[in-house]
Design an enzyme around this catalytic site. Sequence first.
Site, short mmCIF file in Angstrom:
data_model
loop_
_atom_site.label_atom_id
_atom_site.label_comp_id
_atom_site.label_asym_id
_atom_site.label_seq_id
_atom_site.Cartn_x
_atom_site.Cartn_y
_atom_site.Cartn_z
N PRO A 1 0.83 -1.21 0.00
CA PRO A 1 0.00 0.00 0.00
C PRO A 1 0.86 1.26 0.00
CG PRO A 1 0.15 -0.89 2.22
CD PRO A 1 0.84 -1.87 1.32
N CYS B 1 -0.76 29.04 -15.72
CA CYS B 1 -1.25 29.55 -17.00
C CYS B 1 -1.91 28.45 -17.82
CB CYS B 1 -0.11 30.20 -17.77
SG CYS B 1 0.68 31.48 -16.82
N TYR C 1 0.83 11.20 -3.72
CA TYR C 1 0.88 11.67 -5.10
C TYR C 1 0.61 13.17 -5.23
CZ TYR C 1 0.73 6.64 -5.53
OH TYR C 1 1.01 5.31 -5.37
#
Length: 452
Positions: A306, A380, A410
């Site tokens: 995990p 942007c 992440y």
Amino acid sequence: MTGPLGEPWSSGSTRTADGSLSVAGVDVHELAARFGTPAYVLDEADLRARARGFRSAFERAFAALGCEVDVYYAGKAFLSRAVARWVHEEGLRVDVATGGELAVALAAGVPGEHLGMHGNNKSDEEIAAALDAGVGRLVADSLVEIDRLAAAAAARGLVAPVMVRVTTGVHAGGHEYISTAHEDQKFGLSMAAGPGGDSPAMTALLAVLDRPSLRLLGIHSHIGSQILDPTGFEVAARRVLELRAELAARAGVLVEEVDLGGGYGIAYLPGEEPMDTDEVADGVAAAVAAAARDTRTALPRFSVEPGRAIVGPAGLTLYTVGTVKPVRLDDGRVRTYVSVDGGMSDNIRPALYGARYHAEVVGRSSGAEPVLARVVGKHCESGDIVVHEVQLPGDVHAGDLLAVPATGAYGRSMASTYNLVPRPPVVGVRDGAARVLLRRETVADLLALDEG
Ligand SMILES: *Cc1c(COP(=O)(O)O)cnc(C)c1O
């Protein structure tokens, strides 16, 4: 509302009487004042409890069968020296996939034999570093790599422990899974029979057995990410055990270990149910036991990997609100665009996968009517979205602190310096104290790479 917030917030996240948010006893105002925003905040006790919970759930479920279990923390979710130490202290091993992850885990003091090395395209340097560190397992991902591993081990006079990563045809993620025979992805070796008869997986397993400088430790499978239904793991477990039995019949070798990878899903939004670790551990143990019984083979040593489920819910991102702009939609509704001081550079998942997150104004309470809001970054790109849709108080304004929960996995590990925005720090909090685990990148850091 005061008191613990519950999922998707870390267990130490509490609303204080004045409407602020405290994480492990540290108020977000203090965090913002000391460390600036944006900042990733990691609740150490929450992370450690999840690591312990995983280990005890799988140990309990497999002890009933008489099997030993190892839990590897998938370092790609987020790795720093402190986090590697925390999970190792909680009895986990660590999975790495690159030379960088390997170096950080070793620098944290995790012994080589407690490391697993992944990667579908390991460089010669990475293979050498892994062998020199004495990693406990190298997970081979292709036939050519088996030759490269064998040559590198032989050159060192070593016998390297190797697992073969296979693809079982099970792909899981979200609420459903699909189960197909053929694979169209870069990872692993397919269990589906090839034109010559043997599957690439069987060919690879036999190739490892053939190389005197390699020791075939076992079979590895990883079926997906953010999985909320245990069925995929159970189907994959059965297929891997069947392959293991087939190899035993073929080559007379019953490999010791089976690894079913990671992918355990977490709650990202209020009301979402994370995967129940006890339930999945029991389901997988039952599937492994049934497959071993049906194939008349002894049970393996078992492992899981995990990543997200350990570090994801322990982290949040703290931002400061800047521009607030109401935009009238075609259907007449108004969407309030709330810009924060980070964005896709610190959380690419919404832009990359359409991932959904939650957000709250956390520095104060508000009695204002909620409005339909979209939290966006400062980059942007119009796709620079942090939270697609969330209700925020109608008086949200520049200077407000805003937190996005469940960003521990992440987030920082996939962060970029897009638009030359330096990457935020990771601040660990525990028992009312905060300290920097990874410092904020600076413009000087960026310029230091620029040779002119
Ligand atoms: C990504 C990955 C993991 C961890 O996945 P999570 O979804 O973070 O649990 C484990 N093992 C392998 C081989 C992986 O590629």
